[in-house]
Write an enzyme that holds these catalytic residues in place. Structure first.
Site, PDB file in Angstrom:
ATOM      1  N   HIS A 138     -36.848 -25.217 -66.652  1.00 50.08           N
ATOM      2  CA  HIS A 138     -36.757 -26.128 -65.509  1.00 50.08           C
ATOM      3  C   HIS A 138     -38.179 -26.446 -65.068  1.00 50.08           C
ATOM      4  O   HIS A 138     -38.944 -25.557 -64.700  1.00 50.08           O
ATOM      5  CB  HIS A 138     -35.974 -25.498 -64.361  1.00 50.08           C
ATOM      6  CG  HIS A 138     -35.723 -26.469 -63.236  1.00 50.08           C
ATOM      7  ND1 HIS A 138     -34.576 -27.227 -63.137  1.00 50.08           N
ATOM      8  CD2 HIS A 138     -36.489 -26.812 -62.160  1.00 50.08           C
ATOM      9  CE1 HIS A 138     -34.633 -27.993 -62.063  1.00 50.08           C
ATOM     10  NE2 HIS A 138     -35.789 -27.765 -61.452  1.00 50.08           N
ATOM     11  N   CYS A 139     -38.529 -27.730 -65.100  1.00 49.59           N
ATOM     12  CA  CYS A 139     -39.903 -28.147 -64.832  1.00 49.59           C
ATOM     13  C   CYS A 139     -40.022 -28.689 -63.408  1.00 49.59           C
ATOM     14  O   CYS A 139     -39.363 -29.676 -63.057  1.00 49.59           O
ATOM     15  CB  CYS A 139     -40.337 -29.214 -65.840  1.00 49.59           C
ATOM     16  SG  CYS A 139     -42.037 -29.779 -65.622  1.00 49.59           S
ATOM     17  N   VAL A 140     -40.866 -28.066 -62.609  1.00 53.26           N
ATOM     18  CA  VAL A 140     -41.041 -28.514 -61.226  1.00 53.26           C
ATOM     19  C   VAL A 140     -41.787 -29.841 -61.165  1.00 53.26           C
ATOM     20  O   VAL A 140     -41.639 -30.598 -60.199  1.00 53.26           O
ATOM     21  CB  VAL A 140     -41.800 -27.454 -60.397  1.00 53.26           C
ATOM     22  CG1 VAL A 140     -40.987 -26.169 -60.292  1.00 53.26           C
ATOM     23  CG2 VAL A 140     -43.175 -27.170 -60.988  1.00 53.26           C
ATOM     24  N   ASN A 144     -36.637 -31.609 -62.736  1.00 52.37           N
ATOM     25  CA  ASN A 144     -35.481 -31.728 -63.623  1.00 52.37           C
ATOM     26  C   ASN A 144     -35.566 -30.639 -64.680  1.00 52.37           C
ATOM     27  O   ASN A 144     -36.636 -30.080 -64.932  1.00 52.37           O
ATOM     28  CB  ASN A 144     -35.473 -33.104 -64.294  1.00 52.37           C
ATOM     29  CG  ASN A 144     -34.132 -33.457 -64.904  1.00 52.37           C
ATOM     30  OD1 ASN A 144     -33.147 -32.725 -64.754  1.00 52.37           O
ATOM     31  ND2 ASN A 144     -34.071 -34.570 -65.613  1.00 52.37           N
TER      32      ASN A 144
END
Length: 292
Positions: A138-140, A144
């Protein structure tokens, strides 16, 4: 985070285009020619960065449909071993399969949080609160998950961002070095501050993204994700590793014209089930571990 990213892009655009290389277009001679080339390359890369970034942000990484169940052997038919979904010989009609955690095959997994079966290479994201197909992380920065349906877009975002930040660092290096000279700089305090911040940020991003690119290049070459690399650790044989060429094609597709843009050809989407996130080819010499 999206606003923060856009703010960085805005400051960078001001420093490169408005403050320095835009005015240089009117100086004539070598300065004008160099500025034209620099601005063309800068804007070309910026378009690709924005295209890839927006694609990662708005594209659903891939979720598990409600009440999804693995196909039985009868439903799948006789499948080539290279396109098998790898569920072993589990009898999906057996009553024991509807009891989470009590399966005849280790490869059939059940998510206790979503209360449903999980396709191969699927993991539950605690932030998105759902299972993501071929989840990487999960990429901040993109707010998303990075999964089966947007992993290519994420890699292209890293690639073009690295090129853009490296270009900006080189273009502003001369201006940055003037901060340490004894001579007076003919610029406003605001422009000086923006230039200094832009150079430092872009150089830092270029170096850090280079590390991510090297890591994800290795992951693509081995046909694994960040989560899977951590889970399998020192496993000598990875079931989905089909060789670097086929591993690359499972992420970027077969059509070379689409390799460097955040989209796939309709033909690739039709003939490559791996791009949909539910079925993945496995090594012909891989055998399902036996439970004891």
């Amino acid at each position: 985070m999206i606003v923060f990213v856009l703010a960085i892009i805005g400051v960078t655009y001001y420093s490169v285009v408005i403050a320095h290389y835009g005015p240089s277009l009117f100086l004539g001679g070598f300065d004008s020619g160099f500025s034209i080339v620099a601005l063309i390359v800068f804007h070309s890369l910026l378009v690709m960065v924005m295209w890839c970034y927006s694609s990662v942000v708005v594209t659903d990484p891939g979720g598990v449909p409600p009440n999804w169940r693995p196909l039985t052997d009868e439903e799948k038919g006789d499948a080539d071993p290279l396109v098998g979904s790898g569920y072993g010989n589990a009898d999906l009609d057996s009553k024991q399969l509807v009891i989470p955690g009590d399966y005849t095959s280790q490869d059939i997994r059940f998510c206790h949080k979503c209360k449903q079966f999980k396709p191969p290479r699927t993991h539950h994201c605690s932030v998105c609160r759902r299972c993501i197909l071929k989840m990487d992380h999960h990429c901040v920065w993109v707010v998303n998950c990075v999964g089966a349906l947007n992993y290519k877009y994420f890699l292209l975002f890293l690639f073009y961002t690295f090129l853009e930040t490296t270009l900006v660092s080189l273009l502003l290096l001369r201006v940055f070095m003037e901060f340490f000279n004894d001579g007076e700089i003919d610029e406003t305090p605001g422009t000086l501050a923006a230039t200094f911040i832009t150079f430092v940020l872009n150089l830092a991003f270029a170096l850090s993204i280079l590390g991510f690119l090297i890591m994800h290049t290795a992951l693509v070459g081995a046909n694994t994700t960040t989560i899977e690399a951590y889970e399998k650790k020192t496993s000598p044989k990875w079931r989905y590793d089909l060789g670097w060429k086929k591993n690359f094609q499972q992420v970027f597709g077969l059509d070379k014209k689409f390799w460097f843009i955040p989209t796939y050809s309709e033909e690739d989407l039709r003939r490559m089930p791996a791009l949909q996130g539910f079925e993945y080819p496995t090594r012909p010499d891989w055998e399902l571990p036996q439970r004891h």
